[in-house]
Design a protein around this motif. Structure first.
Motif, mmCIF file in Angstrom:
data_model
loop_
_atom_site.group_PDB
_atom_site.id
_atom_site.type_symbol
_atom_site.label_atom_id
_atom_site.label_comp_id
_atom_site.label_asym_id
_atom_site.label_seq_id
_atom_site.Cartn_x
_atom_site.Cartn_y
_atom_site.Cartn_z
ATOM 1 N N PRO A 147 -4.150 4.172 14.600
ATOM 2 C CA PRO A 147 -3.869 3.122 13.601
ATOM 3 C C PRO A 147 -2.428 2.635 13.692
ATOM 4 O O PRO A 147 -1.504 3.415 13.944
ATOM 5 C CB PRO A 147 -4.136 3.811 12.264
ATOM 6 C CG PRO A 147 -3.992 5.268 12.534
ATOM 7 C CD PRO A 147 -4.412 5.476 13.953
ATOM 8 N N MET A 148 -2.236 1.330 13.476
ATOM 9 C CA MET A 148 -0.908 0.709 13.471
ATOM 10 C C MET A 148 -0.805 -0.218 12.249
ATOM 11 O O MET A 148 -0.748 -1.440 12.381
ATOM 12 C CB MET A 148 -0.690 -0.089 14.767
ATOM 13 C CG MET A 148 -0.749 0.732 16.036
ATOM 14 S SD MET A 148 -0.775 -0.306 17.547
ATOM 15 C CE MET A 148 0.722 -1.262 17.368
ATOM 16 N N PRO A 149 -0.801 0.333 11.043
ATOM 17 C CA PRO A 149 -0.775 -0.517 9.847
ATOM 18 C C PRO A 149 0.488 -1.368 9.780
ATOM 19 O O PRO A 149 1.556 -0.970 10.249
ATOM 20 C CB PRO A 149 -0.813 0.499 8.695
ATOM 21 C CG PRO A 149 -1.248 1.786 9.308
ATOM 22 C CD PRO A 149 -0.785 1.760 10.709
ATOM 23 N N TYR A 150 0.358 -2.545 9.193
ATOM 24 C CA TYR A 150 1.479 -3.468 8.982
ATOM 25 C C TYR A 150 2.171 -3.813 10.306
ATOM 26 O O TYR A 150 3.404 -3.855 10.392
ATOM 27 C CB TYR A 150 2.495 -2.882 7.999
ATOM 28 C CG TYR A 150 1.909 -2.426 6.696
ATOM 29 C CD1 TYR A 150 1.600 -3.356 5.701
ATOM 30 C CD2 TYR A 150 1.662 -1.082 6.447
ATOM 31 C CE1 TYR A 150 1.050 -2.944 4.491
ATOM 32 C CE2 TYR A 150 1.122 -0.667 5.237
ATOM 33 C CZ TYR A 150 0.811 -1.600 4.273
ATOM 34 O OH TYR A 150 0.263 -1.195 3.074
ATOM 35 N N ALA A 151 1.397 -4.090 11.340
ATOM 36 C CA ALA A 151 1.965 -4.339 12.663
ATOM 37 C C ALA A 151 2.564 -5.740 12.755
ATOM 38 O O ALA A 151 1.941 -6.738 12.369
ATOM 39 C CB ALA A 151 0.884 -4.160 13.725
ATOM 40 N N LEU A 152 3.803 -5.785 13.275
ATOM 41 C CA LEU A 152 4.514 -7.043 13.548
ATOM 42 C C LEU A 152 4.786 -7.069 15.055
ATOM 43 O O LEU A 152 5.777 -6.509 15.533
ATOM 44 C CB LEU A 152 5.824 -7.107 12.751
ATOM 45 C CG LEU A 152 5.694 -7.002 11.222
ATOM 46 C CD1 LEU A 152 7.069 -6.813 10.572
ATOM 47 C CD2 LEU A 152 5.017 -8.247 10.660
ATOM 48 N N PHE A 153 3.918 -7.703 15.831
ATOM 49 C CA PHE A 153 4.046 -7.684 17.285
ATOM 50 C C PHE A 153 5.155 -8.650 17.737
ATOM 51 O O PHE A 153 5.231 -9.791 17.271
ATOM 52 C CB PHE A 153 2.725 -8.078 17.927
ATOM 53 C CG PHE A 153 1.679 -7.013 17.838
ATOM 54 C CD1 PHE A 153 1.575 -6.042 18.821
ATOM 55 C CD2 PHE A 153 0.800 -6.980 16.760
ATOM 56 C CE1 PHE A 153 0.610 -5.046 18.741
ATOM 57 C CE2 PHE A 153 -0.170 -5.988 16.668
ATOM 58 C CZ PHE A 153 -0.265 -5.016 17.651
ATOM 59 N N PHE A 154 5.995 -8.152 18.677
ATOM 60 C CA PHE A 154 7.118 -8.966 19.153
ATOM 61 C C PHE A 154 7.244 -8.997 20.674
ATOM 62 O O PHE A 154 7.914 -9.878 21.223
ATOM 63 C CB PHE A 154 8.441 -8.483 18.553
ATOM 64 C CG PHE A 154 8.809 -7.061 18.920
ATOM 65 C CD1 PHE A 154 9.513 -6.784 20.084
ATOM 66 C CD2 PHE A 154 8.439 -6.009 18.109
ATOM 67 C CE1 PHE A 154 9.863 -5.482 20.431
ATOM 68 C CE2 PHE A 154 8.790 -4.706 18.446
ATOM 69 C CZ PHE A 154 9.490 -4.428 19.606
ATOM 70 N N SER A 155 6.627 -8.048 21.416
ATOM 71 C CA SER A 155 6.746 -8.025 22.872
ATOM 72 C C SER A 155 5.511 -7.344 23.456
ATOM 73 O O SER A 155 5.424 -6.109 23.475
ATOM 74 C CB SER A 155 8.006 -7.292 23.319
ATOM 75 O OG SER A 155 8.082 -7.230 24.744
ATOM 76 N N GLY A 156 4.552 -8.144 23.944
ATOM 77 C CA GLY A 156 3.335 -7.555 24.484
ATOM 78 C C GLY A 156 2.625 -6.724 23.427
ATOM 79 O O GLY A 156 2.325 -7.179 22.329
ATOM 80 N N GLY A 157 2.383 -5.434 23.766
ATOM 81 C CA GLY A 157 1.728 -4.529 22.814
ATOM 82 C C GLY A 157 2.690 -3.786 21.915
ATOM 83 O O GLY A 157 2.264 -2.928 21.115
ATOM 84 N N GLN A 158 3.996 -4.094 22.042
ATOM 85 C CA GLN A 158 4.981 -3.405 21.204
ATOM 86 C C GLN A 158 5.146 -4.146 19.870
ATOM 87 O O GLN A 158 5.224 -5.378 19.833
ATOM 88 C CB GLN A 158 6.316 -3.303 21.940
ATOM 89 C CG GLN A 158 6.251 -2.423 23.181
ATOM 90 C CD GLN A 158 7.611 -2.140 23.791
ATOM 91 O OE1 GLN A 158 8.631 -2.638 23.332
ATOM 92 N NE2 GLN A 158 7.632 -1.329 24.847
ATOM 93 N N ALA A 159 5.209 -3.344 18.797
ATOM 94 C CA ALA A 159 5.295 -3.922 17.461
ATOM 95 C C ALA A 159 6.098 -3.011 16.551
ATOM 96 O O ALA A 159 6.255 -1.805 16.820
ATOM 97 C CB ALA A 159 3.888 -4.126 16.885
ATOM 98 N N VAL A 160 6.588 -3.575 15.494
ATOM 99 C CA VAL A 160 7.136 -2.792 14.384
ATOM 100 C C VAL A 160 5.958 -2.479 13.471
ATOM 101 O O VAL A 160 5.236 -3.387 13.045
ATOM 102 C CB VAL A 160 8.211 -3.586 13.612
ATOM 103 C CG1 VAL A 160 8.698 -2.780 12.410
ATOM 104 C CG2 VAL A 160 9.373 -3.957 14.520
ATOM 105 N N HIS A 161 5.718 -1.185 13.160
ATOM 106 C CA HIS A 161 4.588 -0.839 12.295
ATOM 107 C C HIS A 161 4.799 0.522 11.633
ATOM 108 O O HIS A 161 5.638 1.321 12.054
ATOM 109 C CB HIS A 161 3.268 -0.846 13.090
ATOM 110 C CG HIS A 161 3.155 0.252 14.120
ATOM 111 N ND1 HIS A 161 2.716 1.520 13.841
ATOM 112 C CD2 HIS A 161 3.434 0.243 15.465
ATOM 113 C CE1 HIS A 161 2.724 2.260 14.927
ATOM 114 N NE2 HIS A 161 3.163 1.501 15.940
#
Length: 298
Positions: A241-255
């Motif tokens: 799970p990656m709740p609250y995901a903010l994607f910024f580069s490919g599959g990398q996100a802030v979450h």
């Protein structure tokens, strides 16, 4: 002496009765006064003394004679020392407390390998579990609260942590923002301090602790933009799970990361920027828009 008629006999009787009455009165008076008197016979001679004693007033059974004690005479009875319960040690810190003292506690727990997180300065569940483990190992009550006895024992086994131990391992104050973060709406992420600043036109709105990718899956550095927001995202590659995901580069996100919340900096991500504070990332997710800038730097 010649006695004639009834009047003569009556006079003799009265003359005999008067001394007897006087004697009885004298004896009664002596009894009332507690005195000693002497009885005289009919011939006028004194007899042996007659001792009259008033009845004694004995105190009730179980009490000794003497004046009754007053309230001022009563003396408090001290409680035996053996029956007094020992006061529990004073609790210094417990779950929910924050501050520099808690940060030092966490740093010392790290020194004896009971805590692998932070220090964060917040007495969380991981800190409570670490204190319980330390207490149990030393035969202390496993309360999870740091009392005076637990703190003294921990201090005796550790050294005073320096600035690096208190802050560089995570949870430290946010690093100064990169110059690329000073304009616009920016997620300003520092790898050095392991912090994320949410900034708008150079003003910091909020900060939060973060962790990054592991050695073989590092988080990319540079300037990016949020291109996708996914509230209940689940990784298709790792099935996590990656709740609250903010994607910024490919599959990398802030979450938000459950693992980060549970294990702290003992773990790492597959390249994402993990946030451990769910309330903080939920608030951030509500504010960030697609197209907002993301700056990742050392």
């Amino acid at each position: 002496m010649r006695i004639t008629g009834t009047n003569g006999i009556k006079g003799i009787r009265e003359s005999v009765a008067r001394p007897a009455v006087a004697l009885a009165c004298t004896a009664a008076l002596a009894a009332l006064c507690g005195c000693t008197t002497q009885a005289a016979g009919s011939d006028g001679r004194h007899r042996l003394p007659v001792h009259i004693q008033l009845p004694s007033r004995r105190p009730p059974s179980g009490r000794s004679p003497g004046p009754s004690p007053t309230a001022s005479d009563a003396k408090p009875v001290a409680e035996p020392t053996a029956t007094r319960a020992a006061a529990p040690p004073r609790v210094l810190w417990s779950r929910g407390d924050t501050g520099t003292d808690v940060r030092e506690l966490q740093a010392r727990l790290r020194q004896v390998a009971w805590l692998f997180d932070g220090p964060t300065g917040t007495y969380d569940d991981l800190t409570e579990q670490a204190v319980q483990g330390f207490q149990g190992k030393r035969g202390l009550p496993r309360t999870g609260r740091t009392d005076a006895v637990t703190w003294q024992r921990l201090r005796a086994m550790t050294h005073r942590p320096g600035t690096w131990e208190l802050y560089l391992m995570g949870g430290q104050p946010a690093a100064a923002p990169d110059r690329r973060c000073l304009t616009g709406r920016v997620l300003c992420i520092s790898k050095t301090s392991r912090t994320l600043r949410w900034m708008i036109d150079g003003r910091t709105v909020s900060t939060m602790a973060v962790r990054f990718g592991a050695q073989y899956t590092p988080t990319r550095e540079g300037v990016f933009h949020v291109y996708w927001k996914s509230r209940h995202h689940v990784s298709t590659l790792y099935h996590s799970p990656m709740p609250y995901a903010l994607f910024f580069s490919g599959g990398q996100a802030v979450h938000y990361s459950y693992d980060f919340a549970a294990r702290g900096y003992a773990g790492g991500s597959h390249g994402c920027v993990n946030v451990r504070d769910e309330a903080a990332i939920a608030d951030l997710f509500a504010q960030v828009r697609n197209g907002d800038k993301v700056v990742v730097y050392w």
